[in-house]
Write an enzyme that holds these catalytic residues in place. Structure first.
Site, PDB file in Angstrom:
ATOM      1  N   LYS A  60       0.833  -1.157  -0.010  1.00 31.87           N
ATOM      2  CA  LYS A  60      -0.012   0.097  -0.086  1.00 31.87           C
ATOM      3  C   LYS A  60       0.945   1.052  -0.190  1.00 31.87           C
ATOM      4  O   LYS A  60       1.468   1.699   1.007  1.00 31.87           O
ATOM      5  CB  LYS A  60      -0.826   0.208   1.183  1.00 31.87           C
ATOM      6  N   GLU A 107       9.620   1.863  10.696  1.00 29.59           N
ATOM      7  CA  GLU A 107      10.691   2.952  10.245  1.00 29.59           C
ATOM      8  C   GLU A 107      10.059   4.298  10.417  1.00 29.59           C
ATOM      9  O   GLU A 107       9.363   4.541   9.592  1.00 29.59           O
ATOM     10  CB  GLU A 107      11.281   2.737   8.762  1.00 29.59           C
ATOM     11  N   CYS A 146      13.585  11.448   6.472  1.00 28.82           N
ATOM     12  CA  CYS A 146      13.492  10.993   7.772  1.00 28.82           C
ATOM     13  C   CYS A 146      14.894  10.935   8.645  1.00 28.82           C
ATOM     14  O   CYS A 146      14.924  11.278   9.347  1.00 28.82           O
ATOM     15  CB  CYS A 146      12.873   9.353   7.776  1.00 28.82           C
ATOM     16  N   GLU A 158       9.697  16.570  14.724  1.00 25.69           N
ATOM     17  CA  GLU A 158      10.162  16.473  13.383  1.00 25.69           C
ATOM     18  C   GLU A 158       9.344  17.687  12.671  1.00 25.69           C
ATOM     19  O   GLU A 158       8.083  17.255  12.544  1.00 25.69           O
ATOM     20  CB  GLU A 158       9.962  15.113  12.957  1.00 25.69           C
TER      21      GLU A 158
HETATM   22  P1  NAP Z   1       2.139   8.761   7.605  1.00 25.60           P
HETATM   23  O1  NAP Z   1       1.201   9.793   7.568  1.00 25.60           O
HETATM   24  O2  NAP Z   1       2.539   8.069   8.756  1.00 25.60           O
HETATM   25  O3  NAP Z   1       1.893   7.838   6.469  1.00 25.60           O
HETATM   26  C1  NAP Z   1       2.684   6.796   6.032  1.00 25.60           C
HETATM   27  C2  NAP Z   1       1.918   5.601   5.371  1.00 25.60           C
HETATM   28  O4  NAP Z   1       0.855   4.859   6.431  1.00 25.60           O
HETATM   29  C3  NAP Z   1       1.003   6.074   4.226  1.00 25.60           C
HETATM   30  O5  NAP Z   1       0.942   5.059   3.296  1.00 25.60           O
HETATM   31  C4  NAP Z   1      -0.419   6.394   4.881  1.00 25.60           C
HETATM   32  O6  NAP Z   1      -1.477   6.311   4.110  1.00 25.60           O
HETATM   33  C5  NAP Z   1      -0.427   5.172   5.785  1.00 25.60           C
HETATM   34  N1  NAP Z   1      -1.548   5.478   6.906  1.00 25.60           N
HETATM   35  C6  NAP Z   1      -1.961   6.439   7.381  1.00 25.60           C
HETATM   36  N2  NAP Z   1      -2.816   6.161   8.228  1.00 25.60           N
HETATM   37  C7  NAP Z   1      -2.906   4.957   8.458  1.00 25.60           C
HETATM   38  C8  NAP Z   1      -3.311   4.069   9.501  1.00 25.60           C
HETATM   39  N3  NAP Z   1      -4.421   4.417  10.369  1.00 25.60           N
HETATM   40  N4  NAP Z   1      -3.152   2.724   9.222  1.00 25.60           N
HETATM   41  C9  NAP Z   1      -2.423   2.279   8.304  1.00 25.60           C
HETATM   42  N5  NAP Z   1      -1.758   2.866   7.637  1.00 25.60           N
HETATM   43  C10 NAP Z   1      -1.902   4.321   7.523  1.00 25.60           C
HETATM   44  O7  NAP Z   1       3.575   9.518   7.220  1.00 25.60           O
HETATM   45  P2  NAP Z   1       3.882  10.132   5.823  1.00 25.60           P
HETATM   46  O8  NAP Z   1       3.535  11.671   5.876  1.00 25.60           O
HETATM   47  O9  NAP Z   1       3.574   9.512   4.691  1.00 25.60           O
HETATM   48  O10 NAP Z   1       5.260  10.130   5.737  1.00 25.60           O
HETATM   49  C11 NAP Z   1       6.307  11.001   6.486  1.00 25.60           C
HETATM   50  C12 NAP Z   1       6.850  10.201   7.541  1.00 25.60           C
HETATM   51  O11 NAP Z   1       7.597   9.213   7.507  1.00 25.60           O
HETATM   52  C13 NAP Z   1       7.765  11.230   8.600  1.00 25.60           C
HETATM   53  O12 NAP Z   1       7.455  11.146   9.857  1.00 25.60           O
HETATM   54  C14 NAP Z   1       9.007  10.607   8.088  1.00 25.60           C
HETATM   55  O13 NAP Z   1      10.273  10.710   9.016  1.00 25.60           O
HETATM   56  C15 NAP Z   1       8.761   9.161   8.354  1.00 25.60           C
HETATM   57  N6  NAP Z   1       9.763   8.382   7.365  1.00 25.60           N
HETATM   58  C16 NAP Z   1      10.487   7.475   8.097  1.00 25.60           C
HETATM   59  C17 NAP Z   1      11.602   6.624   7.195  1.00 25.60           C
HETATM   60  C18 NAP Z   1      12.547   5.747   8.090  1.00 25.60           C
HETATM   61  O14 NAP Z   1      13.195   4.888   7.322  1.00 25.60           O
HETATM   62  N7  NAP Z   1      12.500   5.859   9.284  1.00 25.60           N
HETATM   63  C19 NAP Z   1      11.591   7.084   5.803  1.00 25.60           C
HETATM   64  C20 NAP Z   1      10.915   7.966   5.299  1.00 25.60           C
HETATM   65  C21 NAP Z   1       9.771   8.599   5.892  1.00 25.60           C
HETATM   66  P3  NAP Z   1      -2.153   7.341   3.190  1.00 25.60           P
HETATM   67  O15 NAP Z   1      -0.884   7.916   2.346  1.00 25.60           O
HETATM   68  O16 NAP Z   1      -3.205   7.290   2.713  1.00 25.60           O
HETATM   69  O17 NAP Z   1      -2.187   8.372   4.625  1.00 25.60           O
END
Ligand code: NAP
Length: 489
Positions: free
Chosen positions: A187, A262, A296, A396
């Protein structure tokens, strides 16, 4: 270099046929979603709709999980050389699509072409290469006394990915899972599903057996939650925010599935006394601003000896101010827009609250960069006079914002570097490698670049604390999707 701003009006917002999608990929074929809905995809530089993706629902997730479950026995039992040969064909197919992938990353996330190449597409291809190489040397079977220890695929793996590195993040997960012999339901993020479709095209073309890989783009709160809570999913690999990661882990707990998270970061770049300041400060600014700060691992906190504070601040302001912000299709652009209006609002909100808290903006700020009338642009921003417990230091931001803090002793530098709930990445710069290495050992974080050490696609990647658990990449990223069995002989 002087400050230049380019008008995103020059960006070509054309749709490509490869970006007009409406289907999910389940059991080896494309099919329309049960609900028949699509999601439009915006180019954040032009604010035009450039493509579409399936808006899948729980029924589609159910079908994908079922297909992945049915495909697991034969995929996991396939002799490793055959499995690797199939995946090698996927890699070749992606290489062939490199130009289209670059164009897609520029359009769907607004990454400048150079960043798309150096930080998105080529590292994505490199991690897949490294997984295939690591598989050859992994201990799939070993003797321990009278036991034969076997490693075998974990079952159905659900992979949920964020929007900030949409191609790289997908390969960092599915590469390890497929090599391990697990079957996958992916997904991708709603905002950036287009590169996931191109990966699926390569998988389809490579003859990956039906059901081994399934793509179901759709909302996280629907499809993501359906995957996280489903009893027939054996492992969930999630990359995204800490808040959502905690929700995914809670949903997964009921069925005791393996969870690999992650999550976010707030990484420090520590410059030690006696370091050549200019290259260290420049590299730190560039790392903080990479991908418009939506990384990230971004080193968002610069820690410098108090005696170097003024010089470091001036160097940082000059470097940030010289970055070219604008049209991501242009080769000289350093920073494109952030991904969405909501993300721009989040980032500028952090800056506003920091100023209200007494921080000083030395360059950048909340205004739209001059001359950019369209697109979700944010100035590269450098902030000083921040308290160690200030929100801008602890949370962050996920935008192009760097804070600078002074320290009076090495002990204080280490304490400040470790003083957030996160622990994903970091950097140490020292007058010699030994001094820098000694401090790097003391940082509570999953990755540290010592004196500019380069990214290694075969080294483990993951976080301490609220940055997550589990490791991706190389043999560690394969092991996330393996079960271990002991046969006593
Ligand atoms: P996010 O809002 O947490 O979303 C990540 C993924 O989870 C998306 O596919 C999202 O779908 C899905 N999602 C949202 N709500 C969910 C739920 N209730 N249950 C299951 N899945 C759900 O994060 P983002 O805004 O896309 O990405 C930014 C974040 O990712 C930052 O905090 C960044 O630090 C972190 N990140 C971490 C790493 C690492 O390797 N540590 C790498 C890259 C990014 P939708 O798109 O439909 O909302």
């Amino acid at each position: 270099m002087s400050t230049r701003r380019q008008d995103a009006g020059a960006v070509d917002g054309d749709r490509r046929p490869e970006w007009a999608r409406s289907a999910v990929y389940v059991d080896g074929r494309w099919r329309e979603t049960a609900g028949g809905r699509i999601l439009e995809v915006e180019n954040p530089a032009t604010e035009t709709m450039i493509g579409a993706a399936a808006d899948a629902g729980a029924e589609d997730a159910e079908a994908a999980i079922s297909a992945a479950g049915a495909a697991f026995p034969s995929w996991s039992a396939m002799p490793l050389p055959e499995r690797l040969a199939v995946l090698e064909r996927v890699r070749t197919g992606l290489e062939r699509r490199r130009d289209l992938l670059l164009e897609t990353i520029v359009a769907e996330i607004g990454a400048p072409v150079r960043v798309a190449r150096e930080a998105h597409v080529d590292p994505g291809l490199a991690v897949l290469r490294a997984y295939l190489d690591a598989a050859e040397s992994l201990a799939w079977e070993e003797r321990v006394g009278n036991s034969l220890v076997l490693r075998e695929g974990i079952g159905v793996a659900a992979c949920i990915t964020p929007w900030n590195y949409p191609f790289y993040q997908v390969l960092a997960k599915i590469g390890g899972a497929l090599v391990a012999g697990a079957t996958v339901v992916l997904k991708p993020a709603e905002l950036t599903p287009l590169s996931a479709y191109l990966i699926t095209d390569a998988i389809d073309e490579a003859g990956v057996p039906a059901g081994v890989f399934n793509l179901i783009p759709g909302p996280g709160r629907v499809v993501g939650e359906a995957l996280a809570g489903h009893p027939a999913v054996d492992a969930i690999s999630f990359t995204g925010s800490t808040l959502v990661g905690a929700r995914v882990a809670a949903l997964a707990a009921a069925s005791i599935k393996r969870v690999s998270l992650e999550l976010g970061g707030k990484s420090a770049s520590v410059i030690l006394p006696g370091t050549d300041l200019e290259p260290a400060v420049h590299a730190s600014v560039e790392a903080a601003m990479l991908n418009s700060g939506q990384t990230c691992t971004a080193w968002t906190r610069l820690l410098v000896p108090r005696t170097d504070l003024e010089a470091a601040t001036q160097l940082a302001a000059a470097r940030a101010g010289a970055l070219v912000v604008g049209d991501p299709t242009q080769p000289e652009t350093d920073l494109g827009p952030v991904v969405s209006p909501a993300q721009r609002h989040t980032v500028t909100g952090f800056i506003e609250r920091a100023v209200a808290d007494g921080a000083r903006i030395v360059t950048g700020g909340t205004e739209r960069p001059a001359g950019l009338t369209r697109g979700h642009y944010v100035w590269p921003t450098v902030v000083t006079d921040v308290a160690p417990d200030a929100e801008i230091v602890q949370e962050e931001v996920f935008g192009p914002v760097l804070t600078i803090q002074p320290y009076d002793s090495i002990e204080e530098a280490v304490a400040l570097a470790n003083a957030t709930p996160y622990g994903l990445a970091g950097a140490v710069w020292g007058p010699d490698q030994e001094a820098a290495l000694a401090i790097a050992r003391r940082l509570r974080t999953g990755q540290v670049d010592v004196n500019g050490g380069a990214f290694n696609p075969a080294a483990p990647f993951g976080g301490y604390g609220r940055s997550g658990n589990g490791r991706e990449l190389g043999r560690w990223g394969i092991e996330e999707f393996l079960e271990t069995k002991a046969l006593q002989l």
